[in-house]
Scaffold this motif. Structure first.
Motif, short mmCIF file in Angstrom:
data_model
loop_
_atom_site.label_atom_id
_atom_site.label_comp_id
_atom_site.label_asym_id
_atom_site.label_seq_id
_atom_site.Cartn_x
_atom_site.Cartn_y
_atom_site.Cartn_z
N GLY A 54 0.82 -1.21 0.00
CA GLY A 54 0.00 0.00 0.00
C GLY A 54 0.85 1.26 0.00
N LYS A 55 1.96 1.24 0.76
CA LYS A 55 2.87 2.38 0.77
C LYS A 55 3.47 2.62 -0.61
CE LYS A 55 4.43 2.40 5.61
NZ LYS A 55 5.61 2.23 6.50
N ALA A 56 3.84 1.50 -1.26
CA ALA A 56 4.43 1.61 -2.60
C ALA A 56 3.44 2.24 -3.57
CB ALA A 56 4.87 0.23 -3.09
N TYR A 57 2.21 1.77 -3.54
CA TYR A 57 1.19 2.32 -4.44
C TYR A 57 0.91 3.79 -4.13
CZ TYR A 57 0.04 -2.24 -6.46
OH TYR A 57 0.09 -3.43 -7.13
N SER A 58 0.94 4.14 -2.85
CA SER A 58 0.67 5.53 -2.47
C SER A 58 1.76 6.48 -2.96
CB SER A 58 0.54 5.65 -0.95
OG SER A 58 1.80 5.44 -0.32
N LEU A 59 2.94 5.93 -3.22
CA LEU A 59 4.06 6.74 -3.73
C LEU A 59 4.10 6.78 -5.25
CD1 LEU A 59 6.85 5.61 -1.23
CD2 LEU A 59 5.79 7.87 -1.36
N GLY A 60 3.13 6.15 -5.89
CA GLY A 60 3.05 6.21 -7.34
C GLY A 60 3.48 4.95 -8.07
N VAL A 61 3.84 3.90 -7.31
CA VAL A 61 4.19 2.64 -7.95
C VAL A 61 2.90 1.98 -8.44
CG1 VAL A 61 5.19 0.36 -7.62
CG2 VAL A 61 6.23 2.34 -6.52
N GLU A 62 2.82 1.72 -9.74
CA GLU A 62 1.59 1.18 -10.32
C GLU A 62 1.69 -0.31 -10.65
OE1 GLU A 62 -0.23 3.87 -13.33
OE2 GLU A 62 1.60 5.03 -13.05
N TYR A 63 2.92 -0.83 -10.61
CA TYR A 63 3.10 -2.21 -11.06
C TYR A 63 3.94 -2.98 -10.05
CZ TYR A 63 1.63 0.06 -15.36
OH TYR A 63 0.93 0.80 -16.28
N TYR A 64 3.66 -4.27 -9.94
CA TYR A 64 4.27 -5.10 -8.91
C TYR A 64 4.56 -6.49 -9.48
CZ TYR A 64 5.04 -6.49 -4.02
OH TYR A 64 5.59 -6.91 -2.84
N ILE A 65 5.78 -6.98 -9.23
CA ILE A 65 6.17 -8.33 -9.65
C ILE A 65 6.57 -9.10 -8.41
CG2 ILE A 65 7.91 -9.68 -10.88
CD1 ILE A 65 8.04 -7.47 -12.96
N THR A 66 6.05 -10.31 -8.27
CA THR A 66 6.33 -11.11 -7.08
C THR A 66 7.53 -12.04 -7.29
OG1 THR A 66 4.75 -12.80 -7.82
CG2 THR A 66 3.93 -11.09 -6.34
N LYS A 67 8.19 -12.35 -6.18
CA LYS A 67 9.25 -13.36 -6.18
C LYS A 67 8.68 -14.65 -5.61
CE LYS A 67 13.26 -10.30 -5.48
NZ LYS A 67 14.38 -9.99 -4.56
N PRO A 68 9.18 -15.81 -6.04
CA PRO A 68 10.24 -15.99 -7.03
C PRO A 68 9.81 -15.52 -8.41
CG PRO A 68 9.24 -18.09 -6.48
CD PRO A 68 8.68 -17.10 -5.52
N ILE A 69 10.79 -15.09 -9.19
CA ILE A 69 10.52 -14.50 -10.50
C ILE A 69 9.83 -15.50 -11.42
CG2 ILE A 69 11.56 -13.50 -12.57
CD1 ILE A 69 11.61 -11.67 -10.13
N ASN A 70 8.71 -15.06 -11.98
CA ASN A 70 7.99 -15.86 -12.96
C ASN A 70 8.13 -15.17 -14.31
OD1 ASN A 70 5.52 -16.35 -14.71
ND2 ASN A 70 5.18 -17.89 -13.13
N ARG A 71 8.73 -15.86 -15.25
CA ARG A 71 9.04 -15.27 -16.55
C ARG A 71 7.81 -14.67 -17.24
NH1 ARG A 71 13.32 -16.04 -20.09
NH2 ARG A 71 12.87 -15.49 -22.26
N LEU A 72 6.71 -15.41 -17.24
CA LEU A 72 5.50 -14.94 -17.92
C LEU A 72 4.94 -13.69 -17.25
CD1 LEU A 72 3.67 -18.31 -18.71
CD2 LEU A 72 5.02 -16.88 -20.25
N GLU A 73 5.00 -13.66 -15.91
CA GLU A 73 4.51 -12.48 -15.19
C GLU A 73 5.37 -11.27 -15.52
OE1 GLU A 73 3.55 -10.93 -10.64
OE2 GLU A 73 5.05 -12.49 -10.97
N VAL A 74 6.69 -11.45 -15.53
CA VAL A 74 7.59 -10.34 -15.84
C VAL A 74 7.31 -9.79 -17.23
CG1 VAL A 74 10.00 -9.70 -16.27
CG2 VAL A 74 9.42 -11.14 -14.31
N ILE A 75 7.18 -10.69 -18.21
CA ILE A 75 6.92 -10.26 -19.59
C ILE A 75 5.60 -9.49 -19.67
CG2 ILE A 75 6.42 -11.07 -21.93
CD1 ILE A 75 8.31 -13.45 -21.32
#
Length: 307
Positions: free
Chosen positions: A90-111
């Motif tokens: 929520g803090k990240a979004y409040s600062l203007g971050v609109e996109y989020y990628i979770t770990k462990p890294i998923n290739r399809l999600e990143v793309i």
């Protein structure tokens, strides 16, 4: 697009870099292992468009780094973390971050995420560029490109003129499209196009072989074909965005009237215009680019200029 990766795990940085390069999403402008190692001046110097940053890092975490960058960085920020804390997200979004990628890294999600971010930036850049042009010339249309003189006319020079009208100056796919025009022009000398255009795969294969030379391997040709297809597809999408922007500003714009419905379906133009109005990308699949039609029309329009 130019990416900057900030993560204290070198394996994650390497994985993200490989995905970006393999999928031809852009170039890596730089990387850092902590948020304390980047600032607005560095990102400006590196001409960074998108920052991928880890949420938790030892010296300065992602939240603090985003806070430091806010107000001075014009690009987009993608947060990366395995932490699922709603408060931190929520803090990240409040600062203007609109996109989020979770770990462990998923290739399809990143793309998927990076393509959405890239498309959003392209929409914004297209609107800004057109507005700057309109403000500079005081007209409701883009500044006209110089048409090749009679002695300069070739399929490539005429194609370049048409592409400039379509807003594609400087796009990575322009070179591919000009190579395609050159190939089609030579192809037509012995194969009348009234009998049909060659298949797209055949065109891409010929262009790849020419680019890579006689020593090219089958794997190398296949990789180049995939990269060229992506570059051309992005250029076609940018052209649609450019024309839709012109139509949004002035539906009677001469370039919009001349090219829009020749190169694209009217329904796709309307969808893109709604995107530009709302600054929100439409759902994937709503616009299905007809690449072969685009190339055919580009070739015919370029040939017409040669007459």
């Amino acid at each position: 697009m130019r990416f900057y990766i900030v993560d204290d795990n070198p394996a994650v940085r390497s994985m993200l870099e490989q995905i970006i390069e393999d999928e031809d999403l852009g170039t890596i402008a730089g990387e850092a292992e902590d948020g304390a190692q980047i600032d607005i001046a560095l990102l400006a110097m590196k001409q960074v468009d998108i920052v991928l940053i880890d949420l938790l890092m030892p010296v300065r975490d992602g939240i603090e780094t985003v806070r430091e960058l806010s107000g001075g960085f014009d690009g987009k920020i993608v947060m990366i973390s395995q932490v699922e804390s709603k408060e931190l997200i929520g803090k990240a979004y409040s600062l203007g971050v609109e996109y989020y990628i979770t770990k462990p890294i998923n290739r399809l999600e990143v793309i998927s995420v990076l393509r959405k971010v890239t498309e959003r930036l392209r929409l914004q850049h297209s609107i800004k560029d057109i507005q700057k042009t309109l403000n500079a010339i005081g007209l409701s249309g883009a500044a006209p490109a110089k048409e090749p003189s009679a002695g300069e006319k070739s399929i490539v020079s005429c194609g370049n003129y048409v592409l400039s009208d379509l807003g594609l100056i400087g796009e990575a796919g322009v070179k591919d499209l000009l190579e395609i025009l050159d190939y089609l022009y030579r192809y037509e000398s012995s194969n009348p196009l009234e009998q049909g255009f060659p298949q797209l795969l055949e065109i891409y294969q010929q262009i790849a072989r020419k680019k890579l030379g006689p020593s090219a391997t089958a794997a190398g040709i296949k990789k180049e074909i995939k990269a060229a297809e992506q570059r051309v597809r992005r250029s076609v999408n940018q052209s649609l965005t450019h024309l839709a922007s012109l139509g949004l500003i002035d539906y009677s714009n001469p370039k919009f009237e001349q090219y829009a419905t020749k190169f694209f379906d009217l329904s796709d133009i309307r969808i893109k215009m709604r995107e530009l109005e709302s600054e929100q990308a439409s759902s994937p699949g709503l616009i299905r680019h007809n690449i072969k039609k685009f190339i055919q029309v580009l070739y015919l329009e370029s040939k017409k200029l040669m007459e």
